[in-house]
Design a protein around this motif. Structure first.
Motif, mmCIF file in Angstrom:
data_model
loop_
_atom_site.group_PDB
_atom_site.id
_atom_site.type_symbol
_atom_site.label_atom_id
_atom_site.label_comp_id
_atom_site.label_asym_id
_atom_site.label_seq_id
_atom_site.Cartn_x
_atom_site.Cartn_y
_atom_site.Cartn_z
ATOM 1 N N ILE A 1 27.652 48.663 -2.906
ATOM 2 C CA ILE A 1 28.521 49.422 -3.823
ATOM 3 C C ILE A 1 28.272 50.915 -3.667
ATOM 4 O O ILE A 1 29.214 51.718 -3.586
ATOM 5 N N VAL B 1 34.173 44.757 -9.228
ATOM 6 C CA VAL B 1 33.256 45.880 -9.391
ATOM 7 C C VAL B 1 33.915 46.913 -10.304
ATOM 8 O O VAL B 1 34.888 47.571 -9.919
ATOM 9 N N TYR C 1 33.103 41.829 0.349
ATOM 10 C CA TYR C 1 33.668 41.006 -0.719
ATOM 11 C C TYR C 1 32.684 39.895 -1.057
ATOM 12 O O TYR C 1 32.256 39.136 -0.190
ATOM 13 N N ASP D 1 29.814 52.277 -0.355
ATOM 14 C CA ASP D 1 31.268 52.444 -0.370
ATOM 15 C C ASP D 1 31.693 53.518 -1.375
ATOM 16 O O ASP D 1 32.720 54.185 -1.187
ATOM 17 N N PHE E 1 38.131 52.083 -6.442
ATOM 18 C CA PHE E 1 37.084 51.535 -5.579
ATOM 19 C C PHE E 1 37.572 50.459 -4.599
ATOM 20 O O PHE E 1 37.126 50.449 -3.434
ATOM 21 N N PRO E 2 38.456 49.530 -4.998
ATOM 22 C CA PRO E 2 38.883 48.493 -4.039
ATOM 23 C C PRO E 2 39.468 49.056 -2.737
ATOM 24 O O PRO E 2 39.388 48.413 -1.688
ATOM 25 N N TYR F 1 38.290 51.421 -1.027
ATOM 26 C CA TYR F 1 37.204 51.819 -0.126
ATOM 27 C C TYR F 1 36.161 50.712 0.051
ATOM 28 O O TYR F 1 35.213 50.884 0.807
ATOM 29 N N ARG F 2 36.361 49.623 -0.599
ATOM 30 C CA ARG F 2 35.395 48.528 -0.538
ATOM 31 C C ARG F 2 35.552 47.756 0.775
ATOM 32 O O ARG F 2 36.648 47.303 1.095
#
Length: 440
Positions: free
Chosen positions: A297, A334, A329, A300, A322-323, A325-326
């Motif tokens: 976390i 998050v 999985y 990213d 955030f998703p 750049y994540r």
């Protein structure tokens, strides 16, 4: 004439004593409203549900309204400045710039978070107005936090041993590691680390004697042990940090050997209780530092910051952005960076982070400036406890997101305001106001 009647009403009220009594009643009511709002938060699951957020925000507005009524009844509006107001206003300017310039990824999230920020600001403002004018109320505030923290820790321990993942022995959340009234054990630890220093200062100072002092010492030990029993590693770090802070302060300003014995005894008794109650669980939690998801976390989130380094993605928008750049999985949503500093940097960029650094510099500069031996009244020691509480929370913020739990964040900002504010001028010759080294 109507104007003449109104003009003569205030002197008449003063002559019969109604206005002074009303002002005193409203002053006490403001203090009680502030305490009720702050203590409501932990009892309402940390204020993480819509209904509790609504009650909290309305409570903040009513607290401000009662303070305004007090000022009107006193026939003078005295605004006391706190050094922390400047960086708070600076941070507000950064967030407003994001909103006005359309630099926030999701306006609704930013406005919702901003509204909470206003609520925290109201409480910090009211606390400054009350406690800088009245050391007696500040002492009562510290005592209220100590009593509440002791009772709450006892409740949490009893619930932890008699109920499996249920809050108030009745409510079972769909997920989480329940402790006390919090779904997340780390947030329970965040609350206790804010309350523990008040019990420590009250018990270790010369305010109380005999059996009451022993009772407070036991309560402080119970509170510290509960943080280890809830198995929050960040909470353990925070309790150690604030205990060291208080120990250093005590040894610098009072009898060093006696102070060292007191704090070493406190630590040994806490360790013995843990070794007796749950040695295996606590020990395994301390040694288990393997947490790959947290580091992923953080990795990213740094990529997220690099995309918008100056103003960030927008206040309160971490979970939304955030998703994008994540790159891993694991099946979990998050919602926070699990590091308040990193999340602040991501959401508000270097501009917002600079305001936060300014805030912390002023907090410790002003707070430590008020702690010279000539100012060590009972109220000053209450401010020491507030500063220690903030130290614990700031240490915990490296590993969690307590400052995004409204109940904990509200108490933190109020304690920051208390810790950085100087009290009324105190005469060094007034009997009972200043402690001597013999009192410790």
């Amino acid at each position: 004439m109507p104007g003449q009647v109104i003009e003569g009403a205030a002197p008449l009220l003063r002559r019969v004593g109604i206005r002074p009594r009303l002002a005193r009643w409203l002053r006490i009511s403001t203090f009680l409203a502030l305490c009720m709002v702050l203590l409501f938060g932990p009892l309402a699951f940390g204020i993480v549900q819509d209904w509790s957020l609504a009650v909290f925000e309305v409570g903040c507005a009513l607290t401000l309204a009662v303070w305004m009524a007090w000022q009107l009844a006193a026939e003078e509006i005295r605004l006391r400045w706190n050094p922390l107001f400047a960086p708070m206003l600076g941070f507000l300017a950064v967030v407003l710039t994001q909103i006005v310039s359309h630099r926030t990824a999701y306006l609704y999230d930013s406005l919702s978070e901003l509204w909470l920020y206003f609520a925290y600001g109201i409480l910090a403002f009211v606390a400054t107005q009350i406690f800088r004018a009245d050391d007696g109320l500040l002492l009562a505030f510290g005592q209220a936090l100590a009593v509440f923290g002791s009772a709450y820790a006892l409740f949490a321990i009893l619930q932890g041993f008699t109920s499996a993942n249920k809050i108030y022995w009745l409510i079972e959340p769909p997920a989480g590691s329940v402790y006390g009234t919090y779904v997340n054990h780390n947030h329970y630890a965040g609350l206790i680390e804010l309350l523990l220093p008040f019990t420590l200062v009250l018990g270790f100072s010369g305010w109380v004697r005999g059996s009451m002092r022993i009772l407070l010492g036991f309560a402080a030990t119970l509170m510290a042990a509960s943080v280890f029993l809830c198995q929050s590693r960040g909470g353990m770090l925070a309790v150690i940090a604030e205990t060291v802070f208080l120990a250093i302060f005590w040894m610098r300003h009072f009898t060093p050997k006696k102070s060292a014995v007191i704090f070493v005894t406190f630590c040994l008794i806490t360790v013995l209780i843990l070794a007796w109650v749950a040695p295996q669980q606590v020990g395994s939690r301390i040694t288990d530092v393997h947490d790959p998801a947290r580091w992923l976390i953080h990795r990213d989130a740094i990529r997220m910051f690099a995309a918008r380094p100056f103003l960030g993605s927008g206040f309160g928008t971490f979970a939304t952005v955030f998703p994008r750049y994540r790159v891993f999985y694991d099946g979990f949503f998050v919602n926070h960076a699990h590091d308040d500093y990193l999340e602040l940097l991501v959401e508000t960029g270097l501009a917002g982070f600079a305001a936060a650094v300014w805030f912390l510099v002023l907090l410790y500069r002003e707070g430590l400036r008020n702690l010279n031996p000539a100012k060590l009244s009972k109220a000053a020691l209450t401010r020491v406890a507030a500063l220690a509480s903030c130290t614990g929370m700031l240490a915990h913020s490296f590993t969690d997101f307590n400052l995004h739990i409204p109940a904990n964040a509200a108490l933190f900002y109020v304690l920051c305001a208390v810790g950085a504010a100087s009290g009324p001028a105190v005469s060094r010759t007034r009997r009972g106001q200043i402690f001597s080294h013999k009192d410790f």
